[in-house]
Design a protein around this motif. Sequence first.
Motif: not given
Length: 288
Positions: A137, A149-150, A153, A143-147
Motif C-alpha cells: 500500500y 486485513l482480517l 489481524t 489496496k487490500t481487501s477487508f477480508p
Amino acid sequence: MTSSDSLLKQYVQISAVVAAYWVVSISLVFVNKYLLSGDELKLDAPLFITWFQCVVTVFLCLGLSCASKGSQVAFGRTLFTFGSPKVNFSELRQVLPVSVVFVAMISFNNLCLKYVDVSFYYIGRSLTTVFNVVLSYVMLNQKTSFPALLCCTVIVGGFFLGVDQESLGGTLSLTGVTFGVLASLFVALNSIYIKKVLGAVKGDVSLLTYYNNINACVLFPPLFLLIGEGSALLEFKHFSSLVFWGPMFMSGVFGFAIGYLTGLQVKVTSPLTNNISEIGRASCRERV
C-alpha cells in the motif's frame, strides 16, 4: 495452443517453481542451523556463512553461463540459457537496492536462527505477509481487501500467542524474536524490490541473481567484521575439516538455488503470493 492449454501450462510452471522453492528453502534452513549451532561445529559467524554462500552463487552463475555458451558450440544449439557473465555497471547499480535489502534479509534470517529453535523461527518470521500488505500500500499504492486485513489481524494474534507460549516454556529469546520481526520486514521488502527491479535486467532472473550476489559479496565483509565475527573465525578449529566445508559448499549451492527460485517465484506470481508461499512452506516444514 488453446487458452485452456496455455492456462494449464502456466499453472504447472507456477506449481513446479513453488515446489522447488519449498524443498530448497527448507533444506537451507537446516544446513544453516547445523553450521550455526550444531553440536559439532557451532560457528558463531552467521554473516560470514551468508557471504560465503554469495561467493559460491557468483561462481555458479559464471559456470552456468559458460556452460550455456559451451553447449551451443558443442551441440550447435543452446541446451539451456543463463545470463551473460559480463557485468553492466548501470544494471549493477540499479540492482543495488535489492542487494541492500537482500543482505539485511539474509543477515536477520541467520541471526534469528542463531537465537531460536527452527520451529519457533517460523513464528518469528510469520509477520511477513502483514508487512507485505502494508508495504504494498505504501510503496506500490496497492489496496487490500477487508477480508485480507482480517487475516492479517489473525496472523498478528498468532504471532503474539506463539511468543507468549515460548515465554511460558522458558525458552523465549527477545533477541531472536527481534531478529525474526526484522527478517519478516526485509523479506517483504525483498519481494517488492525484486518485482520493481526485474525490468532493469529485462526480466532475466539469472542476471538478477548474478548482479545481486556480486553486490552482496561487497556488502557483507564490512558487516561481519564490524560485529566481531573475525575473532570467531580466528578461534574456529574446523577450517581444515570436511565436516565443515561439506555443509558450507552445500549451503552455497542451496543459497544459489534459493536466490534464483525467489526471483523466479516473484516473476511468475507476485510479491504477496511469494510471501504466502513462504507461509505454506513453513507449515510443510513443521510436518517434516
